[in-house]
Design a protein around this motif. Structure first.
Motif, mmCIF file in Angstrom:
data_model
loop_
_atom_site.group_PDB
_atom_site.id
_atom_site.type_symbol
_atom_site.label_atom_id
_atom_site.label_comp_id
_atom_site.label_asym_id
_atom_site.label_seq_id
_atom_site.Cartn_x
_atom_site.Cartn_y
_atom_site.Cartn_z
ATOM 1 N N VAL A 29 -26.461 -43.070 1.044
ATOM 2 C CA VAL A 29 -27.886 -43.431 1.060
ATOM 3 C C VAL A 29 -28.173 -44.266 2.298
ATOM 4 C CG1 VAL A 29 -29.763 -44.577 -0.185
ATOM 5 C CG2 VAL A 29 -27.947 -43.456 -1.469
ATOM 6 N N CYS A 30 -29.180 -43.876 3.077
ATOM 7 C CA CYS A 30 -29.532 -44.643 4.276
ATOM 8 C C CYS A 30 -30.053 -46.018 3.862
ATOM 9 C CB CYS A 30 -30.596 -43.920 5.090
ATOM 10 S SG CYS A 30 -29.963 -42.405 5.814
ATOM 11 N N GLY A 31 -29.464 -47.038 4.431
ATOM 12 C CA GLY A 31 -29.857 -48.406 4.095
ATOM 13 C C GLY A 31 -30.863 -48.966 5.089
ATOM 14 N N GLU B 199 -25.401 -43.284 13.789
ATOM 15 C CA GLU B 199 -24.577 -44.142 12.921
ATOM 16 C C GLU B 199 -24.316 -43.506 11.560
ATOM 17 O OE1 GLU B 199 -27.704 -47.305 12.956
ATOM 18 O OE2 GLU B 199 -27.286 -47.451 10.815
ATOM 19 N N CYS B 200 -25.340 -42.863 10.986
ATOM 20 C CA CYS B 200 -25.154 -42.309 9.634
ATOM 21 C C CYS B 200 -24.202 -41.109 9.656
ATOM 22 C CB CYS B 200 -26.503 -41.935 9.025
ATOM 23 S SG CYS B 200 -27.487 -43.403 8.633
ATOM 24 N N SER B 201 -24.307 -40.268 10.707
ATOM 25 C CA SER B 201 -23.373 -39.139 10.818
ATOM 26 C C SER B 201 -21.944 -39.657 10.919
ATOM 27 C CB SER B 201 -23.693 -38.298 12.063
ATOM 28 O OG SER B 201 -24.819 -37.489 11.827
ATOM 29 N N PRO C 165 -37.607 -37.673 11.797
ATOM 30 C CA PRO C 165 -36.496 -36.904 12.390
ATOM 31 C C PRO C 165 -35.107 -37.372 11.950
ATOM 32 C CG PRO C 165 -37.221 -38.588 13.931
ATOM 33 C CD PRO C 165 -38.098 -38.729 12.703
ATOM 34 N N HIS C 166 -35.011 -38.508 11.247
ATOM 35 C CA HIS C 166 -33.686 -39.105 11.057
ATOM 36 C C HIS C 166 -32.672 -38.145 10.410
ATOM 37 C CE1 HIS C 166 -30.650 -42.130 10.665
ATOM 38 N NE2 HIS C 166 -30.709 -42.158 9.341
ATOM 39 N N HIS C 167 -33.024 -37.615 9.231
ATOM 40 C CA HIS C 167 -32.049 -36.765 8.536
ATOM 41 C C HIS C 167 -31.850 -35.423 9.235
ATOM 42 C CE1 HIS C 167 -32.647 -39.247 4.607
ATOM 43 N NE2 HIS C 167 -31.814 -39.807 5.446
ATOM 44 N N GLU C 168 -32.906 -34.916 9.815
ATOM 45 C CA GLU C 168 -32.797 -33.660 10.580
ATOM 46 C C GLU C 168 -31.787 -33.855 11.721
ATOM 47 O OE1 GLU C 168 -33.534 -30.171 10.140
ATOM 48 O OE2 GLU C 168 -35.513 -30.969 9.635
ATOM 49 N N ASN C 169 -31.865 -35.001 12.371
ATOM 50 C CA ASN C 169 -30.951 -35.287 13.474
ATOM 51 C C ASN C 169 -29.521 -35.527 12.986
ATOM 52 O OD1 ASN C 169 -33.155 -35.023 15.076
ATOM 53 N ND2 ASN C 169 -33.313 -37.172 15.679
ATOM 54 N N GLU C 170 -29.413 -36.149 11.826
ATOM 55 C CA GLU C 170 -28.071 -36.349 11.250
ATOM 56 C C GLU C 170 -27.402 -35.001 11.005
ATOM 57 O OE1 GLU C 170 -27.394 -38.829 7.825
ATOM 58 O OE2 GLU C 170 -29.006 -40.181 8.369
ATOM 59 N N ILE C 171 -28.171 -34.066 10.433
ATOM 60 C CA ILE C 171 -27.617 -32.723 10.163
ATOM 61 C C ILE C 171 -27.160 -32.084 11.469
ATOM 62 C CG2 ILE C 171 -28.198 -30.356 9.442
ATOM 63 C CD1 ILE C 171 -30.094 -31.559 7.355
HETATM 64 ZN ZN LIG Z 1 -29.383 -42.680 7.882
#
Ligand SMILES: [Zn+2]
Length: 465
Positions: free
Chosen positions: A28-30, A208-210, A233-239
């Protein structure tokens, strides 16, 4: 019964099948720790803590990771304004975060990684993306080559062409294409920075999340979650980052919680309606705030106002009253046999109804309705002249179990006399120190527990109200 989860990728409810049987890996993104959390941050904390509770209740071994963003523009700006360094501010608000969410009944994650402690992992991740041709260096910055990742946009259901229309290269950015995003930013004069193969700098936000999800949970995780505002865009970019590197699916299920409005308006700094959890829980029972958050399905928007919170408190108190009455009734109940089966069956039916609602994409709103039905039945039962101890026990047990899944308790908080005395001493000291805020907070807390203080020339006296 199987659990169904609404997956943002497919935009439908899917049967939950974990990668490894019996285990769930959840990320979970904090928050970015530059201030106290606002109630917008509290919603994912409460919602996904509840999801985790329910998965555990359903027999899964859950590994739960949630990060802190402790280096970014907001922190650097706060450091400049306050004349402090970034790590000091981050540490202060990480502690404040734990204080707030613990009050809200959230348990700690198995791991709360930070950017600062994972700098090497992040740098390695960026280097690997460059090697694979998915990223490039440009005058000390590193960018992700978005167009090279064919399925970009699959989470937020946007095509590369649509996205291109709205994008442009900002002043100071050194990217080749407007859609590219920063993995590493070169340090500006006087900013906190780390050494890297591309010179001194710091990571972009998304990487960082990836990097941390892979480090602590592996290439593919079961559930990745966060607020709806993070989907793009955060999760799209993580993927894009993760799947470009590993060639594997990054997360099987993507869960997003809905927005919070304040008095029917979007919460924003400019509107001045920014509500901090820290402030709310000075005047309200934090459990009531949690109960409020769970009273609406997590994907729906929720509207916060003082009035709604008061109403929620009244509703929550109704459950508490039932529960307390059951406990009082326990002693005066005997062993009866006559109508037990009927009541026990009723309780077990309500238990099943609760789990059915939770299995259906964690419908806490309907699950709470089941709690009210349980309370109604308990109240009916207690109207009978003779009550059976076993049935009363069963009601109590069921209340305890179901509320604990939601992270709530119906037990009254009670303080021992010594604890009250200690708080009174603390308040006297606070007043000597002219810390009137603390002094008032202690008085409010005691008042909330029905303990009334009376300041007399001979000192402070107290009584239970
Ligand atoms: Zn995140």
């Amino acid at each position: 019964m199987t659990i169904k989860i609404y997956n943002t990728v497919s935009r439908q409810k899917e049967e939950f099948i974990p990668i490894e049987e019996g285990k769930v890996k959840m990320y979970v993104c904090g928050p970015t720790v530059y201030n106290y959390i606002h109630i917008g941050n509290a919603r994912p904390a409460i919602v996904f803590d509840t999801v985790r509770n329910y998965l555990k209740f359903s027999g899964y071994d859950v590994k739960f990771v949630s990060n802190f963003t402790d280096v970014d523009d907001k922190l650097i700006k706060a450091a400049k304004e306050l004349g402090e360094d970034v790590p000091t501010i981050a540490e202060r608000f990480i502690n404040a975060y734990f204080e707030d969410v613990t009050a809200l009944g959230c348990k700690k994650a198995d791991k709360h990684p930070t950017v600062m402690e994972n700098m090497d992992t992040i740098i390695d991740f960026v280097s690997a993306l460059i090697e694979k041709g998915y990223a490039y260096e440009s005058e000390g910055d590193v960018y992700f080559r978005t167009r090279k990742f064919d399925t970009y946009g699959k989470l937020s259901h946007q095509s590369i062409d649509e996205l291109r229309i709205g994008s442009r290269i900002e002043v100071g950015e050194r990217k080749q294409d407007a859609l590219d995003f920063a993995l590493w930013k070169t340090a500006k004069e006087g900013e906190i920075s780390w050494e890297s193969p591309w010179g001194n700098g710091r990571p972009g936000w998304h990487i960082e999340c990836s990097a941390m999800a892979q480090k602590y949970l592996g290439d593919t995780i079961d559930i990745h979650a966060g607020g709806q505002d993070l989907a793009f865009p955060h999760h799209e970019n993580e993927i894009a980052q993760s799947e470009a590197l590993t060639g594997k699916t990054f997360a099987k299920y993507w869960m997003h919680n809905g927005y919070i409005n304040i008095d029917n308006e979007k919460m924003s700094k400019s509107l001045g309606n920014f509500v901090l959890v820290h402030d709310i829980i000075q005047h309200h029972d934090p459990q009531v705030l949690r109960f409020f958050m769970l009273s609406v399905h997590y994907r729906h928007p929720i509207n916060y106002s003082e009035e709604v919170l008061e109403k929620t408190k009244a509703a929550f108190d109704r459950l508490k009253t039932s529960f307390q009455n059951l406990k009082h009734r326990l002693d005066s109940s005997a062993g009866l046999a006559d109508s037990n089966d009927l009541w026990l069956k009723k309780i077990s039916e309500l238990h099943d109804e609760f789990t059915r609602e939770m299995d259906d994409d964690f419908n806490t709103a309907n699950a709470i309705s089941v709690l009210f039905e349980l309370s109604k039945q308990a109240n009916y039962y207690m109207m009978e002249k003779n009550t059976d101890q076993h049935v009363i026990e069963k009601f109590i047990e069921e209340f305890k179990l179901l509320t604990s899944i939601l992270g709530l308790t119906l037990e009254e908080e009670t303080l021992l006399d010594e604890e009250i005395e200690a708080l009174i001493q603390q308040r006297i000291q606070a007043r000597k120190d002219r810390n009137f805020k603390l002094s008032d907070d202690i008085r409010d807390r005691l008042k909330h527990l029905n303990i009334i203080l009376e300041d007399t020339p001979q000192g402070t006296r107290w009584k239970r109200g």
